[in-house]
Structures are given as structure tokens and as C-alpha cells.
Design an enzyme around this catalytic site. Structure first.
Site, PDB file in Angstrom:
ATOM      1  N   ASP A 185      -1.112  14.269   0.286  1.00  6.03           N
ATOM      2  CA  ASP A 185      -1.754  13.151  -0.391  1.00  6.03           C
ATOM      3  C   ASP A 185      -2.687  13.682  -1.481  1.00  6.03           C
ATOM      4  OD1 ASP A 185      -2.497  10.225  -0.423  1.00  6.03           O
ATOM      5  OD2 ASP A 185      -4.463  11.098   0.002  1.00  6.03           O
ATOM      6  N   GLU A 219       1.436  14.500  -4.274  1.00  7.41           N
ATOM      7  CA  GLU A 219       1.054  13.701  -5.441  1.00  7.41           C
ATOM      8  C   GLU A 219       0.258  14.596  -6.395  1.00  7.41           C
ATOM      9  OE1 GLU A 219       0.252   9.214  -4.145  1.00  7.41           O
ATOM     10  OE2 GLU A 219      -1.024  10.635  -3.083  1.00  7.41           O
TER      11      GLU A 219
END
Length: 649
Positions: A349, A378
Site C-alpha cells: 500500500d 502503489e
């Protein structure tokens, strides 16, 4: 920022000054360089004794607080000894301590006393408030064996993203253990008209990897409530190395959640499906109440020049992965999940918060166990207190080989900017997206910041995006249903045939809706649950997705491994007027792929000859038995794709 190499205090300093000096000292370059520890930390269990080790170099005293059972009162405290190098506190307790429940009490130079769970806790009580010593061998389910064999080629991966509760809580899903790990162990589940759901559905769909939203213990769902009032996906970390209790059938049992998570993973592995874990090492839920800050205040987080917590994550804090002990924590944690739970991949994340060195060290750690473990994240370029050339962002992907990045370039080429519900992309009327779509479909072959196509995770929707269905409805609320379905299917087709690693959001294949809510992290079940009856309404889309997955697996040209192969094998024939056409050619084989985003039929010109039809008008032909007569054009219906194949002499 002023740097301190020693505490600027004297006997008359007040507690506030001492506390501030301690906080600043932990971020000092000399302190960071000198105060590290390379050994094991946490409660290290053996049947004969358990060693407790805590890294707390700024504490003047640490005690183990031992409780009477999991939920009883404080039974006794034991003073820990500081190691000879002053880096850790440690204590050995003789005998079999499986089940011993404990916390730490730390005293600092300013007389502050903090009580905390063990940052390295592997088992916890309900809501993660106490740590528990665990003999992990006793948590293994029957038949728990070794890891799955290595995954042959990561380019063959097809990722399906889901959430434990979302996937299993629908009344029409037919699962008994709603919202629980054990829902994935149930066989033969069906909806009310007899179509497969749950694990049976996943197996039939054909995906290779399931990516779970956070499985670790998180903060905002009260595990003591059978039907939680609070809903959350889990991006509010509490105990990084213990499973979330709300997914267990008995969150009060510290060991059952471990066993049941293993049972879920075992069931997926038995079905030939690998497990990716979404990890959130980039921030914590509440700094002041988290074990990192309680053990070494000021060390584990980034701060700006004004001394405030850096906030590139947007949730109030950024962890400092560039500091040795934060980096060590991340490496120790991923290694633990791989070795103990047989995890097959990690989705980081907000990976752009982390530094390049840390991510490369994660890759190295995983390679020592199984080089086929997937690693991606990400890679957004976020405003954290870290130099741009150090961030693990997509801009620096070339410095992080074999670490994937979510490719928002393909997502936005397909449906427009995700933050604007009215935005348009190639599939719904944007006339300027053809070149962008083609380049991203070819895995950014000319972008220059990726080392190979496997670094691109290709997608059109994810858990915190608008679903594609909701975006299409918002942009054209009066669009006829058939056109909406075809536009949706066109986007999924492009994702599943693109170079790189395709990624599907759970329910995308039956046009999932979240009622227009974009980031539904705390929305109720009514918004987030998978509607298992929706597969009946959109049966054609489900079958198309399943067959496209099979087609991708059967045609090697859709899974090229290098940019040299892409440049050699793929030629962009056309990218204008809402048409993208690509030719693949290798050895004696040729494919023609055309995407028509126009609202009318297109007669696409071809070299004269016979063609094997693999995809036309939403129908996939997995064998080579459907052959055209000699033709020099082919009709492509609105919002559809074709794949034609030829064997060359």
C-alpha cells in the site's frame, strides 16, 4: 532541522524539555547509525524457554507485565536486562510459555511511563490489546505442509483483488462463515439459483492469484461485537504480524485466528490459487497509541522541517523506512508471513512512501525463499519527507527490478481520471486516448522507466476506485444498458489481453457497483458486499471474463517477457478515431487484435486470407476450429474487440 548527537539537558531541565530532546535524538543521524540491532526480536519461543527481546535504546527501564490468562488481571512484572551494547532489553523465562499473555512497561529518562504490546507480537488477545506467546506449530491445521512450488512465470499471473468480508457476507452467497476466513474453506457453495459462489466460483474463473485486502490485525473494527457497527477494509494497522480477529470465528482465542487464516490459505492452495497479502507498512492508525512510538518515540516516523509528522499518506503519518530498524521491521515481517503462512505475494500500500533501498531489500529477502513470490505496490509520487530520487515510486521503477507498479496510465486511458466521476476514456467517448491506450497496452514500451513488462500491474478498477460500472453510469446516466455492458466488457478485455500482469477487482466481471461510492473503506455491507446474484444478470460478462483468462493462458504472445520481445513481436497498426489495432508476429504465428470504441460497426481492412477467429462480438473461441473464408475486411461491432490468428508459411 537541528541535529543532536547527545542530549542537550542538565539536572534542571524539565520533563517537557527532556521529552523533546529524546524525540529529536532518535532522528539524529549519529543515533540512527549507531543504534541498530540485527538479531531476532519479539517473544522467541522454544518448548524449554521463551526469550523476550525488545529494541528500546532510549528507555531507561523495561518490564514485562504478565497477566493471569488472556484476560485476567496483572499477575506479576519482571525486570528486563539491557544488553551489553545498550541496544535491546531482554529476558528469558524458563519452561513452556505457550499462551503466556504479556505487555511491556517502559520508563524513559523524563520519567514518562508507557505500556505497549510487543511490536513483534505474533498472537494477540481480542482487539490486539495484549501480546501472547505462541508455539506456532500448534496452530498448523491438519495437512499443513510446505509452500506451493514456484510459480513458473510471473507474466502468467492473473490477480483477483478481494476483501474477506465483502466476498462472503452476502446472504445470497450461500456461505456459512460469513465475513470469516473459513468462508474460503467451504465447498460447493451456491447462490439461490444454483450458480457457484465463493471458492467454487474462484476456481472456475481461472485466476492464478487472489490478493486480499489487509489480513493483519487492524484498529477500528471492534472484534468483541459479532456484527461490527464499524466497517473497515483494514488500512489502519495495529499489530502487523498477527491476523485480524474479526475474521475469526472466536476472536477471543489468540491462536484460532492464526489457524483459521492458515486454513483459508491452505484451501486456496489446494485449489491451485496463490495468495497475495496487502501490507500497509507506510503508516499506522494512531501514532501515540502504536507500539512503534511507545517503544522508541520519534524514531519510526518521518518529520518535516517544522518538526511535524510527514503526511504523504494523507492519514497523518509516514513511517521512515530508510531508518535501519523500520527497514528491519518490514523485512522481518514479510519474511515471517512467507515462512509461517506460505504467502505467495505482497501488494505494498502506498509504496511510494517507502525508499528504493528498502523495497529492493524486500525483493532480495523474498528471492532467498522463493524468487517467484510476486512483489508490487502503489508507486504514486507522494509528498513525504524523502528526496524524490529515493522514493519507491513509478518514476524510479527502473531502479527496482522485478517490483511491480500499478499502472494508472492504462486505467485512465480506459475510463478517464479516477477522481472525476464524469471523466471519459477510450471506452466511452474520449477521442484523444488512442495513443495513450496503445502504449500502456504494450506495457509502456517507450516509457523508459521500467525494466520489463512484468513491472506493470494492468487494471481499470481497484478497491478504492470508482467501479467501472459506476463510472460509466455517472458519465452517461441515460445510456442504453446494452451499450453500457459492451463498454464495460471492452475495458475488461483490454486489461486481460494487455502485456504486463492483469489485475481484476472482485466483481468487475459482473459489473460490480458500490452505488457510486468511490473510496468505500468504511461503508457498510450494503455498499461493499459482493452481490452473488449479479452474476446472473451479467452472465455473458462473467463467461467472457472466464474465457478471456483462458485465452490469455493459451496464447503465448499475450504474455511476452521482455521489452525486446514486445518491440520485435508487436506492431501498432492504428490508434485513432476510437480504434486501436495491433499486430503480433513471431515465428510462424500472427495475431491481429482490434479494439473498437466507436458507437457504430467498423469494417476493418485485413490482408486477404483466411483467419482463425479467437474473439469476435464478445465470444471467445478457445480452439482453432472457427475459420473465416478468404476475406479482406471484417466487421467489428460497436464497443467490441476481435482477435484473429494466422499460421504463416
Amino acid at each position: 532541522m537541528k541535529r543532536y548527537t547527545q542530549l542537550p539537558i542538565n539536572q534542571d531541565s524539565n520533563q517537557k524539555q527532556i521529552k523533546e530532546a529524546l524525540r529529536l535524538m532518535t532522528r539524529d543521524a549519529v543515533f540512527v547509525a549507531r543504534n541498530y540491532y540485527t538479531g531476532d526480536l519479539g517473544a522467541i519461543y522454544t518448548p524449554e524457554f521463551t526469550d523476550f527481546k525488545l529494541w528500546a535504546p532510549t528507555a531507561s527501564q523495561v518490564e514485562i507485565m504478565i497477566y493471569d490468562g488472556y484476560y485476567g488481571s496483572l499477575k506479576k512484572t519482571m525486570l528486563m536486562q539491557k544488553s551489553a551494547d545498550d541496544r535491546i532489553f531482554e529476558k528469558r523465562i524458563e519452561g513452556d510459555q505457550h499462551g503466556l499473555t504479556y505487555r511491556y512497561r517502559l520508563t524513559f529518562m523524563d520519567s514518562t511511563v508507557k505500556m505497549t504490546v510487543d511490536p513483534y507480537a505474533k498472537a494477540v488477545t481480542v482487539n490486539g490489546h495484549r501480546s501472547v506467546v505462541v508455539d506456532l506449530a500448534r496452530t498448523n491445521p491438519e495437512g499443513w505442509g510446505d509452500r506451493m512450488p514456484p510459480f513458473e512465470n510471473s507474466q502468467q499471473a492473473i490477480i483477483y483483488e478481494l476483501h474477506v468480508r465483502d466476498f462472503s457476507v452476502d446472504e445470497n452467497g450461500g456461505m456459512t462463515h460469513k465475513g470469516k476466513f473459513l468462508a474460503f474453506t467451504e465447498k460447493g457453495t451456491k447462490n439461490k439459483v444454483g450458480s457457484p459462489t465463493g471458492m467454487e466460483y474462484l476456481k472456475k474463473l481461472g485466476v492464478t492469484h487472489v490478493e486480499f485486502l489487509p489480513l493483519f490485525d487492524y484498529a477500528t473494527v471492534d472484534e468483541t461485537v459479532e456484527e461490527p457497527v464499524e466497517y473497515n477494509w483494514g488500512y489502519d494497522p495495529h499489530n502487523f504480524n498477527a491476523p485480524e480477529g474479526s475474521y475469526s470465528t472466536n476472536p477471543y482465542d489468540p491462536f484460532l485466528r492464526i489457524k483459521e487464516l492458515k486454513q483459508m490459505i491452505q484451501a486456496l492452495h489446494d485449489a491451485g490459487i496463490r495468495v497475495i497479502m496487502d501490507v500497509v507498512y507506510n503508516h499506522v492508525y494512531e501514532v501515540e497509541h502504536q507500539s512503534f512510538h511507545k517503544t522508541v518515540p520519534g524514531y519510526f516516523y518521518r518529520y518535516d522541517e517544522a518538526g511535524k509528522l510527514s503526511n504523504g499518506t494523507g492519514v497523518g503519518n509516514d513511517t521512515a523506512s530508510e531508518r535501519y530498524m523500520m527497514r528491519k521491521y518490514i523485512l522481518d515481517s514479510v519474511k515471517y508471513w512467507v515462512e509461517e503462512y506460505h504467502i505467495d505475494g505482497f501488494r505494498f500500500d502506498l509504496m511510494g512512501i517507502h525508499d528504493i533501498t528498502t523495497m529492493n531489500e524486500v525483493r532480495k529477502t523474498l528471492d532467498e525463499i522463493d524468487p517467484s513470490i510476486l512483489l508490487f505496490g502503489e508507486g504514486w509520487d507522494l509528498a513525504t519527507a524523502l528526496d524524490s530520487d529515493e522514493k519507491a515510486s513509478h518514476n524510479n521503477a527502473s531502479f527496482m527490478p522485478r517490483i511491480g507498479q500499478f499502472n494508472d496510465g492504462l486505467r485512465e486511458a480506459l475510463k478517464g481520471n479516477d477522481f472525476d466521476a464524469k471523466a471519459r476514456g477510450f471506452i466511452n467517448g474520449a477521442w484523444y486516448m488512442e495513443q495513450k491506450l496503445a502504449k500502456n497496452f504494450m506495457a509502456g514500451v517507450d516509457f523508459g522507466n521500467y525494466q520489463d513488462p512484468k513491472q506493470l500491474i494492468q487494471y481499470v478498477e481497484a478497491h478504492d476506485n470508482y467501479t467501472l460500472y459506476d463510472r460509466l453510469v455517472a458519465a452517461d446516466p441515460n445510456l442504453d444498458k446494452d451499450s453500457l455492458i459492451k463498454r464495460h466488457e471492452l475495458a475488461t478485455t483490454i486489461v486481460l489481453l494487455s502485456q504486463g500482469i492483469p489485475f481484476i477487482h472482485a466483481g468487475q466481471e459482473f459489473l460490480r457497483t458500490k452505488q457510486g461510492v468511490r473510496d468505500s473503506y468504511n461503508s457498510p455491507d450494503e455498499i461493499n458486499q459482493i452481490d452473488w446474484m449479479r452474476q446472473e444478470t451479467y452472465r455473458h460478462s462473467v463467461e467472457l471474463t472466464r474465457n478471456l483468462i483462458a485465452l490469455r493462458k493459451s496464447e503465448p504472445l499475450f504474455t511476452l517477457n521482455t521489452y525486446d520481445e514486445i518491440k520485435e513481436c508487436m506492431t501498432l497498426l492504428r490508434a485513432d478515431y476510437q480504434i486501436v489495432a495491433i499486430e503480433y508476429k513471431r515465428d510462424n504465428e500472427r495475431l491481429i487484435v482490434v479494439f473498437n470504441a466507436q458507437n457504430n460497426r467498423v469494417n476493418y481492412p485485413l490482408e486477404e486470407g483466411e483467419y482463425i477467429v479467437k474473439l469476435i462480438d464478445g465470444t471467445v473461441h478457445l480452439d482453432d476450429g472457427t475459420v473465416t473464408p478468404v476475406i479482406d475486411t471484417i466487421a467489428i461491432e460497436p464497443y467490441t474487440s476481435i482477435v484473429l490468428k494466422q499460421y504463416l508459411n
